[in-house]
Scaffold this active site. Structure first.
Site, PDB file in Angstrom:
ATOM      1  N   ASP A  20       5.961  14.443  11.564  1.00  0.00           N
ATOM      2  CA  ASP A  20       6.079  13.992  10.169  1.00  0.00           C
ATOM      3  C   ASP A  20       4.770  14.213   9.428  1.00  0.00           C
ATOM      4  OD1 ASP A  20       7.443  13.028   7.993  1.00  0.00           O
ATOM      5  OD2 ASP A  20       7.152  10.908   8.483  1.00  0.00           O
ATOM      6  N   LYS A  36       2.144  -2.802   8.869  1.00  0.00           N
ATOM      7  CA  LYS A  36       3.438  -2.150   8.639  1.00  0.00           C
ATOM      8  C   LYS A  36       4.548  -3.103   9.034  1.00  0.00           C
ATOM      9  CE  LYS A  36       4.209   2.207   9.809  1.00  0.00           C
ATOM     10  NZ  LYS A  36       4.551   3.400  10.639  1.00  0.00           N
ATOM     11  N   GLY A  85       9.291   5.804   5.637  1.00  0.00           N
ATOM     12  CA  GLY A  85      10.655   5.934   6.108  1.00  0.00           C
ATOM     13  C   GLY A  85      11.079   4.813   7.020  1.00  0.00           C
ATOM     14  N   PHE A  86      10.102   4.071   7.618  1.00  0.00           N
ATOM     15  CA  PHE A  86      10.446   3.049   8.606  1.00  0.00           C
ATOM     16  C   PHE A  86      10.022   1.650   8.190  1.00  0.00           C
ATOM     17  CE2 PHE A  86       9.394   7.022  10.814  1.00  0.00           C
ATOM     18  CZ  PHE A  86      10.683   7.382  11.165  1.00  0.00           C
ATOM     19  N   GLY A  87       9.198   1.567   7.167  1.00  0.00           N
ATOM     20  CA  GLY A  87       8.768   0.247   6.767  1.00  0.00           C
ATOM     21  C   GLY A  87       7.779   0.279   5.616  1.00  0.00           C
ATOM     22  N   THR A  88       7.477  -0.883   5.118  1.00  0.00           N
ATOM     23  CA  THR A  88       6.518  -1.026   4.025  1.00  0.00           C
ATOM     24  C   THR A  88       5.170  -1.457   4.598  1.00  0.00           C
ATOM     25  OG1 THR A  88       8.332  -1.715   2.574  1.00  0.00           O
ATOM     26  CG2 THR A  88       6.091  -2.196   1.839  1.00  0.00           C
ATOM     27  N   LEU A 135       0.817  -1.208   0.000  1.00  0.00           N
ATOM     28  CA  LEU A 135       0.000   0.000   0.000  1.00  0.00           C
ATOM     29  C   LEU A 135       0.859   1.271   0.000  1.00  0.00           C
ATOM     30  CD1 LEU A 135      -2.665  -1.020   2.679  1.00  0.00           C
ATOM     31  CD2 LEU A 135      -2.915  -1.036   0.185  1.00  0.00           C
ATOM     32  N   GLY A 136       2.047   1.159   0.500  1.00  0.00           N
ATOM     33  CA  GLY A 136       2.921   2.326   0.568  1.00  0.00           C
ATOM     34  C   GLY A 136       4.269   1.958   1.149  1.00  0.00           C
ATOM     35  N   ASP A 137       5.220   2.841   0.943  1.00  0.00           N
ATOM     36  CA  ASP A 137       6.581   2.605   1.404  1.00  0.00           C
ATOM     37  C   ASP A 137       7.048   3.851   2.135  1.00  0.00           C
ATOM     38  OD1 ASP A 137       8.918   1.320   1.774  1.00  0.00           O
ATOM     39  OD2 ASP A 137       9.670   1.550  -0.272  1.00  0.00           O
TER      40      ASP A 137
END
Length: 508
Positions: free
Chosen positions: A355, A259, A241-244, A237-239
């Site tokens: 963030d 996540k 800064g800390f994980g996919t 679903l998204g990538d």
């Protein structure tokens, strides 16, 4: 750092030595009326010369000279080389009275009665000059006999040695104090790290041995692996800064977003624990809901969230979904209000997101906001003015003052939200290296165009700016709020609560 008592005493001793040493050079000072030099001296310093002058540092007309010990004062007219010109007011008065007297038996010749100015020549011995300019002091007794203080040069040497010794002692004490302070600081830091490690290990054991943590369920790695079809890349679903983040479906039918942290190290564990602790303490319709997490014994650190089906605001503004159906202005306005509502709630709960960006603002099927990703978030105590931390966040959204000073405040979120507002107005990404150099950052581009009133150059043409009066007025007002949020100095920015109030007024 507080200085020890012995260091303070050494500093005082050093200052006293310097003050005392300055006495030795008092006879060699320069004076405003430079023609009055040795052998003349001030009445306050009789040891520094042969002739004492009253009013040493005053204009010519006010100065008087004493030529001998406890002798009379004469008006000093001038000194030229070794010649002194003086005036005796008493004698002048006496002569003036006698000049007009009928008495003719004068004691002095008539030729001497007219002048009231006298010229004297002096000759200073070599011994006297040698004493004065050699660092000694000239003294005279009641019989006007001259003698030189021969110990003065020796005292001067002693003072120089004392000053050097005092300075070295002071520097040594300062160095020792710094080393002691540094050792204590390292000891405290070591204690803090040990305490942090113990706390972290305790937290890990809590996760390892319990079926829930902070009130949320503990999922097995096997269950979540099955829910994502072994983390199928097609389910990404998204990538971040800390994980996919992967789409998954639990055995009970719930759709979730999982996540998967990139690494399993101490820093990732801290972010893992941080997000769990914050999200389990918050309940708000515009914040993403955390369903659970994995145990520390699992192969990887995984966080399980509610699934928000409609992607991110970034997708709809300048991503894959932007070309399909651009967001209309009323929807963008609602996104702005709901995001501000979530951030104001966080700040009221003493939490800074750190963030804020359109990639972390999720939309459900009805385009309602769910703010996500709290890995960088920090608790912000009420009595603190800022939190000192290494700058984190996403380029294009980071508060410039935070980036320079390593100090984050709630106004850092306000700045990032200002960039989000600029994106909602323009549909432009926060950073685009295809733009002009001074406009690569959307914040700079927005500030420049808003400042010169070129709102039509900032607004997305699809919004109908200058075609619909209501949209034009609302877009302009929101752009003005973005301008306030993007001020470089945090004191110039409004609070998130103030931003929310302004946005609600515009929306209504």
């Amino acid at each position: 750092m507080k200085l020890p008592n012995y260091l303070i005493l050494s500093l005082l001793h050093f200052l006293i030595i310097i003050t005392t040493a300055s006495y030795g050079s008092k006879c060699l000072q320069s004076h405003p009326w430079g023609n009055l030099t040795f052998p003349c001296t001030d009445f306050q310093k009789p040891e520094c010369g042969l002739f004492r002058v009253h009013g040493y540092n005053t204009p010519h007309s006010d100065r008087k000279i004493q030529l001998e010990y406890e002798g009379p004062l004469f008006d000093l007219i001038r000194i030229s080389g070794d010649i002194i010109s003086i005036h005796d007011p008493k004698l002048a008065k006496l002569l003036s009275e006698q000049r007009y007297s009928d008495h003719r038996n004068l004691l002095l010749p008539q030729s001497l009665l007219t002048p009231d100015e006298f010229t004297l020549m002096f000759n200073v011995s070599s011994n006297c000059f040698e004493c004065y300019f050699g660092g000694g002091q000239r003294f005279s007794n009641s019989f006007d006999e001259f003698y030189c203080n021969k110990d003065r040069h020796r005292n001067k040497v002693v003072l120089i040695v004392a000053i050097s010794a005092g300075g070295l002692l002071f520097l040594l004490c300062l160095l020792v104090s710094y080393m002691i302070w540094l050792l204590k600081r390292r000891a405290r830091r070591g204690g803090y790290l040990r305490a942090s490690k113990m706390s972290l290990e305790t937290s890990k054991s809590d996760i390892n041995g319990a079926s829930s943590f902070f009130g949320i369920p503990i999922f097995s790695y096997t269950e979540l692996e099955a829910a994502t079809n072994i983390f199928d890349p097609s389910r990404e679903l998204g990538d971040g800064g800390f994980g996919t983040v992967y789409y998954g479906k639990l055995q009970d039918g719930r759709e979730v977003a999982i996540k998967r942290l990139y690494e399993q190290n101490c820093r990732r564990m801290e972010q893992f624990m941080n997000e769990i602790e914050i999200l389990t303490s918050l309940r708000h319709p515009n914040l993403v809901c955390l369903y659970g997490c994995t145990s520390r014994r699992s192969r990887e650190l995984l966080l399980v969230y509610e699934y928000v089906s409609n992607g991110t605001v970034a997708d709809h503004l300048h991503g894959q979904k932007a070309d399909v159906a651009p967001l209309p202005w009323p929807t963008r306005m609602r996104i702005a209000v709901e995001t501000a509502t979530a951030l104001a709630y966080l700040h009221k709960s003493d939490i800074i997101h750190r963030d804020v960006k359109t990639d972390n603002i999720l939309l459900d099927e009805n385009y309602h906001v769910k703010v996500a990703d709290f890995g960088l978030s920090r608790l912000f105590p009420n009595n603190a003015s800022h939190i000192s931390t290494v700058p984190g966040g996403t380029p294009g959204y980071i508060d410039p003052e935070y980036h320079m000073c390593y100090q984050v405040t709630d106004k850092s979120d306000v700045y990032s939200f200002g960039v989000v507002l600029a994106e909602l107005i323009s549909s432009m990404p926060a950073v685009d290296i295809g733009r002009r150099t001074d406009e690569i950052n959307l914040a700079n581009l927005a500030l420049t165009r808003i400042q010169r009133g070129a709102f039509h150059e900032l607004a997305d043409p699809s919004l109908g700016y200058n075609l619909n009066a209501e949209v034009t007025e609302m877009v302009t007002s929101v752009a003005e709020i973005a301008f306030q949020c993007l001020q470089l100095e945090k004191e110039m920015r409004p609070s998130m609560a103030e931003v929310l109030a302004l946005l609600k007024d515009i929306s209504n």
